[in-house]
Design an enzyme around this catalytic site. Sequence first.
Site, PDB file in Angstrom:
ATOM      1  CG  ASP A 191      19.000   2.112 -37.034  1.00 48.18           C
ATOM      2  OD1 ASP A 191      17.848   2.144 -37.778  1.00 48.18           O
ATOM      3  OD2 ASP A 191      19.773   1.153 -36.949  1.00 48.18           O
ATOM      4  CB  SER A 192      15.581   6.119 -39.631  1.00 48.50           C
ATOM      5  OG  SER A 192      14.472   5.968 -39.042  1.00 48.50           O
ATOM      6  CE  LYS A 218      12.850  -1.769 -37.410  1.00 49.43           C
ATOM      7  NZ  LYS A 218      14.500  -1.832 -37.932  1.00 49.43           N
ATOM      8  CD  GLU A 256      14.650  -0.169 -45.005  1.00 54.31           C
ATOM      9  OE1 GLU A 256      14.738  -0.689 -43.739  1.00 54.31           O
ATOM     10  OE2 GLU A 256      15.053   0.932 -45.453  1.00 54.31           O
TER      11      GLU A 256
HETATM   12  O1  KIV Z   1      14.913   2.703 -38.544  1.00 52.64           O
HETATM   13  C1  KIV Z   1      13.893   2.712 -39.203  1.00 52.64           C
HETATM   14  O2  KIV Z   1      13.269   3.752 -39.431  1.00 52.64           O
HETATM   15  C2  KIV Z   1      13.231   1.390 -39.845  1.00 52.64           C
HETATM   16  C3  KIV Z   1      12.166   1.349 -40.704  1.00 52.64           C
HETATM   17  C4  KIV Z   1      12.867   1.816 -42.134  1.00 52.64           C
HETATM   18  C5  KIV Z   1      11.551   0.059 -40.884  1.00 52.64           C
HETATM   19  O3  KIV Z   1      14.027   0.409 -39.547  1.00 52.64           O
END
Ligand code: KIV
Length: 269
Positions: free
Chosen positions: A48-49, A116, A185
């Site tokens: 979700d980044s 996730k 993280e």
């Molecule tokens: O959203 C994302 O990119 C993540 C990673 C930083 C693990 O959750």
Amino acid sequence: MGTTTRALTVPAVQDRKGAEPLVMVTAYDAPSARVAAAAGVDMVLVGDSLGMVVLGYPDTLHVTLEDMERATAAVSRGAPGHLVVADLPWTTYHQGWAEAVRSAARLVRAGASAVKLEGGAKRLAVLTALLDAEIPVMGHLGLTPQSVHAMGGYRVQGRMPDQARALVDDAVAVTDAGCFSLVLEGVPAPLAAEVTQVVPVPTIGIGAGAGCDGQVLVFHDLVGLSGPRVPRFVRRYADLEAQATSAVASWAADVRAHRFPDVAESYQA
Ligand code: KIV
């Protein structure tokens, strides 16, 4: 660089505990997924980044399930056969297990093999429901960006002894419940190494030191497409932003000087 196919399954990821480090990278579209697959990564994460990295939001809280569905579908088309993990965005799993299963099913139908989610023991009911629905789940502890306001900013987590104890307890809780792997993280390296020793599934670190069972980075950070400032845990392997800027500037100069297109770049009949 040859194209390597190393498509893993969820059980194969679990089997990599303590073996060759796992490699996961984010992707949000078909081209970046194609690059990740050709580079031979083990897993592609539709994080979700994407909200911050490609949609220009200030945080991940603006990301919708529709954003994640579209990105997951594009990534699975770009990296067919690869293990695609998709993030459940904020408020798509916080209001009960039925909502969580419905949200996760949409991501699986879009092409994800696993989802996730962020959080520890308080997510156990949701986690169990997802596993009951045969949806593999990757956990995510430490600096969990969906908790940015609760954390008071993007801060390394687990520096205080009580926080560290709570993080280990959460790691044990979610892995005992059945997470097949766990992202750590923004956690001090010794704490991430301790969690890695304690839990039976692979840990995948980002800003969590070298003691994890694998590493994940954001694609755009790694290849230099995310602006000049990156967190200290990022290592840049390319400067694509500079290369792309120079390429577009060269093309613009050619157009203005009547050097583009030439005969070979034109249809004559
Ligand atoms: O959203 C994302 O990119 C993540 C990673 C930083 C693990 O959750």
